[in-house]
Design a protein around this motif. Structure first.
Motif, PDB file in Angstrom:
ATOM      1  N   SER A   1      13.249  57.634-110.074  1.00 48.03           N
ATOM      2  CA  SER A   1      12.747  56.925-110.909  1.00 48.03           C
ATOM      3  C   SER A   1      11.378  57.642-111.559  1.00 48.03           C
ATOM      4  N   SER A   2      11.230  57.642-112.847  1.00 49.38           N
ATOM      5  CA  SER A   2      10.011  58.080-113.383  1.00 49.38           C
ATOM      6  C   SER A   2       9.464  57.266-114.397  1.00 49.38           C
ATOM      7  N   GLU A   3       9.951  55.900-114.055  1.00 45.69           N
ATOM      8  CA  GLU A   3       9.394  54.829-115.106  1.00 45.69           C
ATOM      9  C   GLU A   3       8.212  54.460-114.449  1.00 45.69           C
ATOM     10  N   HIS A   4       7.769  54.709-113.069  1.00 49.23           N
ATOM     11  CA  HIS A   4       6.562  54.342-112.563  1.00 49.23           C
ATOM     12  C   HIS A   4       6.616  55.148-111.393  1.00 49.23           C
TER      13      HIS A   4
ATOM     14  N   TYR B   1       6.741  52.134-106.265  1.00 48.94           N
ATOM     15  CA  TYR B   1       6.938  53.346-107.161  1.00 48.94           C
ATOM     16  C   TYR B   1       7.103  54.572-106.450  1.00 48.94           C
ATOM     17  N   THR B   2       8.001  55.622-107.277  1.00 53.16           N
ATOM     18  CA  THR B   2       8.115  56.873-106.738  1.00 53.16           C
ATOM     19  C   THR B   2       6.844  57.689-106.387  1.00 53.16           C
TER      20      THR B   2
ATOM     21  N   GLU C   1      11.376  58.582-103.022  1.00 51.43           N
ATOM     22  CA  GLU C   1      11.856  57.155-103.496  1.00 51.43           C
ATOM     23  C   GLU C   1      11.025  56.083-103.257  1.00 51.43           C
TER      24      GLU C   1
ATOM     25  N   SER D   1      12.402  50.150-101.646  1.00 46.37           N
ATOM     26  CA  SER D   1      13.226  49.203-102.496  1.00 46.37           C
ATOM     27  C   SER D   1      13.470  47.979-101.814  1.00 46.37           C
TER      28      SER D   1
END
Length: 269
Positions: free
Chosen positions: A122-125, A151-152, A215, A218
């Motif tokens: 994920s590159s959103e945050h 966040y990643t 990652e 989660s």
């Protein structure tokens, strides 16, 4: 004027047109390693006086560059990437800001963002952390502070510390999805993807600079509402007020909290 110019992280063609224009126009260039910078400058037939500016003389040289910039234009470059990001430059920026002196930052190639996109995570945050500590105990302490971040996570690492860092990341963060990229934009560019245990079992080529992307956490946070309520009550807050505050803060049912408060009351001597 001082220009902080990004340089290629590997492939010399990844330099911006604006950076080339600035390097050709300035009076002198401050660089991390003159031998490395000469390869880039010679590639584009740029001949300018060079000043050495690296992490070991950063503080003492910053004032010298500021004084020179009052009459000359200066470009600051590092061996690769953007000055100030895991490279010398931050000290000079702070001095310039404190003395209210204008400067410019010229963007360009970036290993962290390139590694993030290559990872497929994920590159959103995301959180760019940079280099972890060299000693395992200190490194694990840093990672403990990062393990609950959703966040990643992006790290830089040197080849001789890669395996030890991966072991610590695995032990502290768990078996998360991750990627390792090395030699980004260079001839032997390589990205390995999988969970951390898989990556540790792979035959890794320990050459070049590495970008580790992991990652984020989660797992859903499990709230101990009883403990949170006790903490409020121990501070002398009335039960009704404590229930109201916790319901608002954690978006939980007042009725659920009230039932827990009754159980806490029954435990009182």
């Amino acid at each position: 004027m001082i220009y902080f110019c990004a340089t290629p992280i590997g492939n010399l063609k990844d330099i911006g047109i604006r950076t080339l224009e600035i390097l050709r126009s300035v009076d002198l260039i401050a660089c991390e390693d003159t031998r490395t910078s000469l390869k880039l400058l010679n590639e584009y037939n740029i001949k300018k006086p060079l000043i050495s500016y690296h992490k070991f003389n950063e503080s003492s040289k910053a004032e010298e560059l500021i004084e020179l910039s009052r009459e000359k234009d200066i470009a600051l470059i590092t061996d690769a990437g953007l000055p100030g990001i895991s490279d010398p430059g931050e000290v000079l920026v702070k001095r310039l800001i404190n003395e209210k002196i204008d400067f410019r930052v010229v963007p360009g190639a970036n290993a962290a963002l390139t590694g993030l996109v290559l990872s497929g995570l994920s590159s959103e945050h995301f959180l760019f952390y940079g280099f972890l500590k060299a000693k395992s105990s200190a490194r694990k302490k840093e990672l403990e502070g990062l393990k609950n971040i959703k966040y990643t996570l992006i790290f830089y690492e040197a080849p001789h510390r890669l395996k030890d860092s991966l072991i610590d990341i695995y032990e502290v963060l768990g078996n998360r999805s991750a990627s390792i990229s090395r030699e980004i934009t260079k001839l032997f560019e390589e990205t390995l993807r999988g969970n951390l245990k898989d990556l540790l079992d792979m035959d890794l080529t320990l050459k070049g600079e590495f970008v580790i992307v992991v990652e984020g956490n989660s797992q859903e946070e499990v709230l101990d509402l009883e403990e949170l309520l006790r903490e409020k009550l121990d501070l002398g807050i009335k039960k009704s007020q404590a229930v109201k505050e916790l319901a608002k803060e954690y978006k939980v049912s007042k009725n659920e909290l009230y039932k827990i408060s009754l159980e806490v009351d029954n435990e009182q001597p």
